[in-house]
Enzyme design. Structure first.
Site, PDB file in Angstrom:
ATOM      1  N   CYS A  21      -2.296   7.008 -18.957  1.00  7.70           N
ATOM      2  CA  CYS A  21      -3.333   6.059 -18.537  1.00  7.70           C
ATOM      3  C   CYS A  21      -3.070   4.706 -19.178  1.00  7.70           C
ATOM      4  CB  CYS A  21      -4.716   6.567 -18.910  1.00  7.70           C
ATOM      5  SG  CYS A  21      -4.947   6.767 -20.692  1.00  7.70           S
ATOM      6  N   ASP A 431       4.094 -11.507   7.227  1.00 12.41           N
ATOM      7  CA  ASP A 431       5.448 -11.994   7.464  1.00 12.41           C
ATOM      8  C   ASP A 431       5.618 -12.101   8.982  1.00 12.41           C
ATOM      9  OD1 ASP A 431       8.282 -12.475   7.017  1.00 12.41           O
ATOM     10  OD2 ASP A 431       8.587 -10.434   7.732  1.00 12.41           O
ATOM     11  N   ASP A 631       8.062  -6.479   6.054  1.00  9.43           N
ATOM     12  CA  ASP A 631       8.966  -5.386   6.445  1.00  9.43           C
ATOM     13  C   ASP A 631      10.365  -5.536   5.875  1.00  9.43           C
ATOM     14  OD1 ASP A 631       9.896  -7.532   8.007  1.00  9.43           O
ATOM     15  OD2 ASP A 631      10.661  -6.141   9.531  1.00  9.43           O
TER      16      ASP A 631
END
Length: 743
Positions: A21, A431, A631
């Site tokens: 954590c 994008d 992408d």
């Protein structure tokens, strides 16, 4: 006090193991910083690594390792491949947790059946005691070990409450099994709670298993980026080729690159030419021509040509190395959000312990003849009813159902944090290439000057472009294939660098290429064809010309087409109150045309990868919760920097690996669905936590004996255990309602 540093300090990085954590990372960092000889240190919880700047005359890596080991963690400092060893250790730990959970479930089943249905079975309590002991102190030992570590640092978390409640319930049950006469002599039944203790351990172990599975599938984005660089290169020494390791390349070395190979380092072309796929840098799908004096970058891919270039930047100075570093920094700059339940537990656990102790003392004072009996029963009941099962299940069950719901709608969600945060998004960056557009050049129009001999002209055009290495030629070939056109035999063919191609058919010379090729060969272009070409360019198309030796026969427009659903998706996002931005490495004219077509008001053209992440940071600086959709490799820095990162499923592996969400479909309308899913999942989590708290707010006072003064009622620990189970069932049931929700 830190030792005064006289010698020049060194800075080293190393993997850390055992962190579970954000508070673990804080503990490791503070311990490193307080070590004698250490000037500064930091811990990146995202990739489980640490760095330290220290004086080697005062302390060593082995000393740092001992310090970290003393607080329950470890540094990997002496392995040949530390990252590989860390990965192997994570996988081993996951397998251990999985095995322990399976065995805990197997041994819990008979304990549960005896406790709930066969309470009067001969020796049933003794069988349950043995099996429950195995579940708690062997298969569930990590809860007790972690609780002890937390206690040593004066902290408490979910493990603390699990260990305390199950441990006391078990000890209480053992006492009742061995010495039931203590209660029977007082007219009370000696209840045991082995099934409650075992079931709690098994339930929470299952949650831990799911958590470890997510951790074991840590991002390999950095490794994939590093994989873009070849292991060996061919350098030229005195006109003799020599293959060497990438680590041996020096500035000024002359390197040969052949067709299909990756560029190993940054440099400048000195001989030859080729088209280079630089989509990882620019995001644009069309490869660029590289000739003498042009720059090439590590990780980009050579197409069909061969050339030599001089190495200018090597190792950590290359553009690829900078991209890797920026992705690492962006991942590390976002401190992982400590889970809400763990934060609550930090306060909840001490309060529950305090209430149990107060209950015990109160009953000792007011309990009369059976003071100790009442004190013990009520305090144990408080600890049993306050078991964190409902709290522990509140978030993960909703997240699990939400992730499953997303998968049904082609949305793959990699981590819970993005699902919890998605509904807060108020700025979304898209994008252009491959996200808003198809990401592949395609012929949008083919205008012919004359229509006689049209079939023959198309066959000649097909033959010329079929032999061309230019990436736009493929778009023309694909278009003609769709028109059922096939090539014919040519007399000759020649590629003209940076211009186009030419070939002879039936003793007639034909050209395919750009305007410069037409001008240099005095090819006439009619007013009509000039007008068509100008119109195509205004619509953000690339224009190529097909001519014979005298005049232009055809003008062909090629563009990366906008997806049919992009405009609708943008409209949906804007209607949700989200500001939509478009960033692209393409030119201003193309960007403006695409933005206008889909209704985006804010866009930036000719943007470099680092500038994309800078823009994300700029919006975050204005208080925006930013989602980035991309992408390509060039988007990876911005994806890592964004609060929510979404990759298109047909994009690069790097983009999908960095992103926290991946859209399997190329339809942008999945983005509003993902954000709506986030909203409904978070609402379910809040409902779950509300009911878990209400249960405790009502249950704990009742368990402590608050009703005794009014009607003589004391809650039996067995009923408390059943109530605990019921609260868990209600939380799971509420989470399952997400399955039928509309997004």
């Amino acid at each position: 006090m830190k030792t005064e540093v006289i010698n020049k300090p060194v800075r080293k990085s190393f993997p850390v193991t055992g962190m579970s954590c954000a508070s673990c990372a804080v503990s490791v960092e503070s311990s490193l910083k307080s070590t004698s000889g250490v000037i500064d240190a930091g811990v990146n919880f995202a990739n489980e690594s640490a760095w330290a700047e220290f004086d080697e005359e005062v302390t060593s890596l082995a000393d740092l390792q001992k310090v970290i080991q003393s607080i329950g963690y470890d540094l990997i400092i002496d392995a040949e491949d530390p990252s590989q060893q860390q990965e192997e250790m994570q996988l081993k730990h996951y397998k251990d947790v999985k095995q322990r959970t399976i065995w805990a479930s197997i041994f819990t089943l008979p304990v549960f059946l005896i406790g709930m249905f066969f309470m009067d079975m001969p020796y049933g309590n003794w069988v349950s005691m043995v099996f429950a002991a195995l579940v708690l102190f062997w298969f569930g030992r990590s809860f007790f070990i972690n609780a002890w570590k937390q206690a040593k640092h004066r902290k408490a978390n979910m493990d603390s409450l699990v260990a305390l409640s199950t441990g006391i319930a078990f000890i209480f049950s053992v006492f009742n099994t061995i010495y039931p006469a203590f209660w029977e002599s007082r007219g009370l039944e000696a209840h045991v709670y082995y099934e409650a203790a075992a079931v709690i351990i098994t339930f929470i172990s299952l949650g831990k298993l799911l958590e470890e599975k997510a951790k074991s599938n840590t991002s390999t984005a950095i490794k994939k980026l590093m994989g873009l660089q070849p292991k060996t290169v061919r350098i030229v020494i005195d006109e003799i080729e020599k293959e060497v390791s990438i680590s041996q390349v020096m500035q000024g070395d002359v390197i040969i690159v052949r067709p299909g190979e990756k560029i190993p380092v940054d440099g400048t072309v000195i001989f030859g030419s080729s088209y280079i796929d630089e989509s990882m840098v620019s995001g644009e799908p069309i490869p660029l021509l590289k000739q003498s004096e042009d720059k090439v970058f590590a990780g980009t891919i050579n197409q069909k040509g061969s050339f030599r270039f001089k190495a200018k930047k090597i190792g950590s100075d290359t553009l690829l190395a900078h991209i890797i570093k920026m992705v690492q920094e962006a991942q590390g700059s976002k401190a992982p959000v400590q889970k809400l339940v763990d934060k609550i537990a930090g306060i909840f656990v001490p309060i529950v312990i305090g209430i149990a102790m107060l209950t015990f003392l109160t009953w000792l004072l007011i309990g009369g003849d059976n003071a100790f009996t009442y004190a013990l029963l009520t305090s144990v009941t408080v600890l049993v009813i306050a078991c964190p099962c409902a709290l522990g299940l509140a978030t993960p069950t909703a997240i699990m159902v939400g992730i499953g719901k997303g998968a049904e709608h082609n949305i793959l969600i990699k981590d819970a944090e993005s699902l919890e945060l998605g509904y807060k998004v108020n700025a979304l960056i898209l994008d252009k290439t491959g996200t808003i557009t198809e990401g592949k050049p395609k012929v949008t129009a083919m205008e012919w000057e004359m229509h006689d001999k049209l079939d023959v002209y198309k066959q000649i055009l097909y033959s010329l472009e079929g032999q061309s290495e230019h990436p736009l030629a493929e778009a023309v070939v694909n278009e003609l294939k769709d028109q059922q056109v096939f090539g014919i035999e040519s007399g000759s063919f020649e590629s003209i660098t940076a211009r186009g191609v030419k070939g002879v058919y039936d003793d007639i010379l034909y050209y395919v290429g750009n305007k410069k090729l037409m001008d240099e060969n005095n090819i006439q272009i009619s007013e009509r064809m000039i007008g068509k070409a100008t119109g195509f360019q205004k619509q953000a198309n690339t224009v190529i010309y097909f001519s014979d030796s005298n005049k232009v026969l055809s003008v062909i427009a090629i563009a990366d087409q906008v997806k049919v659903t992009s405009a609708k998706a943008v409209s949906q996002l804007q209607n949700m109150g989200i500001e939509v931005y478009m960033l692209t490495g393409d030119n201003q004219q193309t960007a403006a045309a695409v933005a206008d077509e889909i209704g985006i008001k804010h866009f930036k053209a000719e943007v470099l990868p680092s500038e994309k992440s800078d823009f994300v940071r700029e919006l975050q600086g204005k208080g925006k919760i930013v989602a980035m959709v991309g992408d390509g490799i060039n988007d990876s820095q911005a994806l890592a920097q964004a609060d929510i990162s979404i990759a298109m499923g047909k994009g690069s592996d790097i983009a999908m690996d960095v992103a926290k969400m991946t859209l399997i479909t190329s339809d942008l309308q999945s983005i509003p669905k993902a954000l709506n899913l986030s909203k409904k999942t978070v609402r379910t989590i809040r409902q779950n936590l509300f009911w878990a708290f209400i249960y405790n707010i009502i249950g704990i006072p009742v368990a402590a004996g608050a009703l005794y003064a009014f009607n003589g009622f004391l809650l039996d620990p067995m009923i408390a255990g059943a109530a605990m189970a019921l609260s868990s069932v209600s939380v799971v049931g509420n989470s399952l309602r997400l399955k039928t929700a509309r997004i």
